[in-house]
Write a protein that holds these residues in place. Structure first.
Motif, PDB file in Angstrom:
ATOM      1  N   ARG A 201      10.399   5.781  -0.880  1.00 29.96           N
ATOM      2  CA  ARG A 201      10.815   6.281   0.435  1.00 29.96           C
ATOM      3  C   ARG A 201       9.565   6.462   1.295  1.00 29.96           C
ATOM      4  N   VAL A 202       9.403   5.590   2.297  1.00 29.84           N
ATOM      5  CA  VAL A 202       8.163   5.585   3.077  1.00 29.84           C
ATOM      6  C   VAL A 202       8.201   6.577   4.238  1.00 29.84           C
ATOM      7  N   ASN A 203       9.395   6.963   4.671  1.00 26.68           N
ATOM      8  CA  ASN A 203       9.534   7.949   5.744  1.00 26.68           C
ATOM      9  C   ASN A 203      10.959   8.500   5.707  1.00 26.68           C
ATOM     10  N   ARG A 204      11.355   9.200   6.742  1.00 25.52           N
ATOM     11  CA  ARG A 204      12.680   9.820   6.744  1.00 25.52           C
ATOM     12  C   ARG A 204      13.816   8.805   6.863  1.00 25.52           C
ATOM     13  N   GLN A 205      13.490   7.579   7.262  1.00 19.29           N
ATOM     14  CA  GLN A 205      14.551   6.605   7.549  1.00 19.29           C
ATOM     15  C   GLN A 205      14.603   5.415   6.590  1.00 19.29           C
ATOM     16  N   TYR A 206      13.517   5.130   5.875  1.00 21.74           N
ATOM     17  CA  TYR A 206      13.475   3.897   5.077  1.00 21.74           C
ATOM     18  C   TYR A 206      13.121   4.149   3.612  1.00 21.74           C
ATOM     19  N   TYR A 207      13.893   3.489   2.740  1.00 17.40           N
ATOM     20  CA  TYR A 207      13.652   3.445   1.295  1.00 17.40           C
ATOM     21  C   TYR A 207      13.485   1.967   0.954  1.00 17.40           C
ATOM     22  N   ILE A 208      12.313   1.566   0.469  1.00 14.56           N
ATOM     23  CA  ILE A 208      11.963   0.146   0.435  1.00 14.56           C
ATOM     24  C   ILE A 208      11.642  -0.329  -0.984  1.00 14.56           C
ATOM     25  N   ALA A 209      12.124  -1.537  -1.301  1.00 17.50           N
ATOM     26  CA  ALA A 209      11.792  -2.170  -2.581  1.00 17.50           C
ATOM     27  C   ALA A 209      10.383  -2.751  -2.510  1.00 17.50           C
ATOM     28  N   HIS A 210       9.692  -2.688  -3.625  1.00 21.45           N
ATOM     29  CA  HIS A 210       8.317  -3.192  -3.694  1.00 21.45           C
ATOM     30  C   HIS A 210       8.237  -4.653  -3.256  1.00 21.45           C
ATOM     31  N   ARG A 211       9.177  -5.456  -3.707  1.00 23.48           N
ATOM     32  CA  ARG A 211       9.117  -6.890  -3.440  1.00 23.48           C
ATOM     33  C   ARG A 211       9.380  -7.225  -1.971  1.00 23.48           C
ATOM     34  N   ALA A 212       9.940  -6.270  -1.196  1.00 19.76           N
ATOM     35  CA  ALA A 212      10.216  -6.528   0.219  1.00 19.76           C
ATOM     36  C   ALA A 212       8.979  -6.360   1.097  1.00 19.76           C
ATOM     37  N   ILE A 213       7.918  -5.798   0.527  1.00 15.90           N
ATOM     38  CA  ILE A 213       6.703  -5.536   1.303  1.00 15.90           C
ATOM     39  C   ILE A 213       5.792  -6.757   1.237  1.00 15.90           C
ATOM     40  N   ARG A 214       5.622  -7.417   2.380  1.00 12.47           N
ATOM     41  CA  ARG A 214       4.738  -8.584   2.445  1.00 12.47           C
ATOM     42  C   ARG A 214       3.293  -8.178   2.707  1.00 12.47           C
ATOM     43  N   MET A 235       9.776  -1.381  14.045  1.00 14.42           N
ATOM     44  CA  MET A 235       8.554  -1.252  13.259  1.00 14.42           C
ATOM     45  C   MET A 235       8.736  -0.134  12.232  1.00 14.42           C
ATOM     46  N   VAL A 236       8.237  -0.360  11.033  1.00 14.44           N
ATOM     47  CA  VAL A 236       8.382   0.616   9.951  1.00 14.44           C
ATOM     48  C   VAL A 236       6.996   1.099   9.539  1.00 14.44           C
ATOM     49  N   PHE A 237       6.824   2.416   9.536  1.00 15.85           N
ATOM     50  CA  PHE A 237       5.543   3.013   9.186  1.00 15.85           C
ATOM     51  C   PHE A 237       5.686   3.899   7.952  1.00 15.85           C
ATOM     52  N   VAL A 238       4.593   4.038   7.224  1.00 18.19           N
ATOM     53  CA  VAL A 238       4.523   5.015   6.143  1.00 18.19           C
ATOM     54  C   VAL A 238       4.097   6.338   6.772  1.00 18.19           C
ATOM     55  N   SER A 239       4.900   7.379   6.603  1.00 19.25           N
ATOM     56  CA  SER A 239       4.568   8.661   7.211  1.00 19.25           C
ATOM     57  C   SER A 239       3.326   9.251   6.552  1.00 19.25           C
ATOM     58  N   GLY A 240       2.612  10.070   7.296  1.00 19.81           N
ATOM     59  CA  GLY A 240       1.325  10.587   6.831  1.00 19.81           C
ATOM     60  C   GLY A 240       1.395  11.352   5.531  1.00 19.81           C
ATOM     61  N   ASP A 241       2.453  12.151   5.330  1.00 19.91           N
ATOM     62  CA  ASP A 241       2.550  12.951   4.111  1.00 19.91           C
ATOM     63  C   ASP A 241       2.871  12.106   2.881  1.00 19.91           C
ATOM     64  N   ARG A 242       3.261  10.834   3.093  1.00 15.91           N
ATOM     65  CA  ARG A 242       3.601   9.972   1.958  1.00 15.91           C
ATOM     66  C   ARG A 242       2.550   8.875   1.738  1.00 15.91           C
ATOM     67  N   LEU A 243       1.487   8.903   2.533  1.00 22.09           N
ATOM     68  CA  LEU A 243       0.521   7.810   2.510  1.00 22.09           C
ATOM     69  C   LEU A 243      -0.186   7.690   1.155  1.00 22.09           C
ATOM     70  N   THR A 244      -0.681   8.810   0.633  1.00 20.53           N
ATOM     71  CA  THR A 244      -1.398   8.764  -0.652  1.00 20.53           C
ATOM     72  C   THR A 244      -0.493   8.344  -1.801  1.00 20.53           C
ATOM     73  N   PRO A 245       0.686   8.991  -1.990  1.00 27.15           N
ATOM     74  CA  PRO A 245       1.572   8.520  -3.077  1.00 27.15           C
ATOM     75  C   PRO A 245       2.045   7.090  -2.882  1.00 27.15           C
ATOM     76  N   PHE A 246       2.187   6.644  -1.613  1.00 28.14           N
ATOM     77  CA  PHE A 246       2.590   5.265  -1.372  1.00 28.14           C
ATOM     78  C   PHE A 246       1.526   4.291  -1.873  1.00 28.14           C
ATOM     79  N   LYS A 247       0.262   4.566  -1.583  1.00 21.70           N
ATOM     80  CA  LYS A 247      -0.815   3.695  -2.052  1.00 21.70           C
ATOM     81  C   LYS A 247      -0.888   3.683  -3.577  1.00 21.70           C
ATOM     82  N   GLU A 248      -0.652   4.839  -4.192  1.00 18.13           N
ATOM     83  CA  GLU A 248      -0.631   4.896  -5.661  1.00 18.13           C
ATOM     84  C   GLU A 248       0.502   4.038  -6.197  1.00 18.13           C
ATOM     85  N   TRP A 249       1.672   4.157  -5.586  1.00 16.86           N
ATOM     86  CA  TRP A 249       2.843   3.376  -6.012  1.00 16.86           C
ATOM     87  C   TRP A 249       2.617   1.884  -5.791  1.00 16.86           C
ATOM     88  N   LEU A 250       2.015   1.523  -4.671  1.00 13.05           N
ATOM     89  CA  LEU A 250       1.795   0.114  -4.337  1.00 13.05           C
ATOM     90  C   LEU A 250       0.869  -0.543  -5.342  1.00 13.05           C
TER      91      LEU A 250
END
Length: 252
Positions: A201-214, A235-250
């Motif tokens: 879940r990258v922000n309040r509106q989007y939950y994204i599969a790994h393979r969908a990220i180009r 446009m879809v952004f990673v919210s600031g509070d999720r940035l670090t866990p998102f990079k770890e997940w990626l």
């Protein structure tokens, strides 16, 4: 009840300590610890507490590193701002998973659950204990979603879904082929049924599969813009509070 609190924000830690003391059953907060390394040291030299209130993001690491380092059997109530780790949390000794800001009613319900389990484990047979443990097992990840369009019902495999998004209080899934279909799931509920290794879940509106990220592009300080396939309507952004866990997940 002797309670240990793992929390790196002092104000939140004091808030939790106050909530614990409001609970009708006698409780003693043994210590407040801000990091995994400090927790390892404390647990190595003190008797085990009865219960741990545990944030996930501590000063030096994710708290799951604690379970990788020692055989920790103490019951845990997770208290966190992140909903992405609920499945991982219930693979360890979790009896509840509370999202910040923590309210007294939620913590009291979790403590009630702890006392219920404690009573059962102290007076039941090994077979009964095994049955109780089985009830706490993590349910399997959802492998398909049912979609209803008029009189037509479709079953969409999770492996065919690129992302989920929220629009005007409705949740939609988008398939790899670009089909946009409504589902009766909130994003919070999706966090409990999707494999966290595959979806984020990258922000309040989007939950994204790994393979969908180009690609992910630095858009501004502390902000990432995502390039998705199929293309979203905005446009879809990673919210600031999720940035670090998102990079770890990626990078997993």
């Amino acid at each position: 009840m002797k309670v240990l609190i793992l929390e790196d924000e002092e104000i939140i830690a004091r808030h939790l300590e106050g909530l614990v003391k409001q609970y009708p059953q006698p409780a003693e907060v043994l210590s407040v610890i801000p990091s995994v390394q400090d927790a390892l040291h404390w647990l190595g030299i003190h008797p085990s507490p009865d219960l741990i209130l545990m944030d996930i993001h501590l000063e030096d690491d994710l708290v799951f590193a604690l379970f990788d380092s020692i055989d920790l059997t103490v019951p845990v109530i997770f208290t966190t701002a992140y909903d992405e780790y609920v499945i991982q949390a219930f693979k360890v000794n979790s009896i509840d998973y509370l999202l910040k800001p923590i309210q007294y009613e939620a913590l009291a319900a979790a403590l009630d659950k702890y006392y219920t389990l404690e009573r059962h484990f102290t007076r039941t047979s090994p077979a009964d204990m095994a049955s109780l443990l089985a009830q706490l097992k993590v349910k399997e990840y959802k492998d398909r979603f049912m979609v209803t369009l008029g009189n037509k019902i479709q079953s969409i495999p999770t492996n065919d879904i690129a992302y989920f998004f929220l629009e005007e209080k409705m949740t939609f899934l988008v398939t790899d082929k670009g089909a946009r279909l409504p589902i009766n799931y909130s994003l919070d509920l999706l966090s409990q049924v999707l494999d966290p290794h595959d979806f984020f879940r990258v922000n309040r509106q989007y939950y994204i599969a790994h393979r969908a990220i180009r690609a992910a592009h630095h858009y501004s300080t502390g902000k990432l813009k995502l390039e998705l396939q199929p293309l979203p309507k905005e446009m879809v952004f990673v919210s600031g509070d999720r940035l670090t866990p998102f990079k770890e997940w990626l990078g997993k």
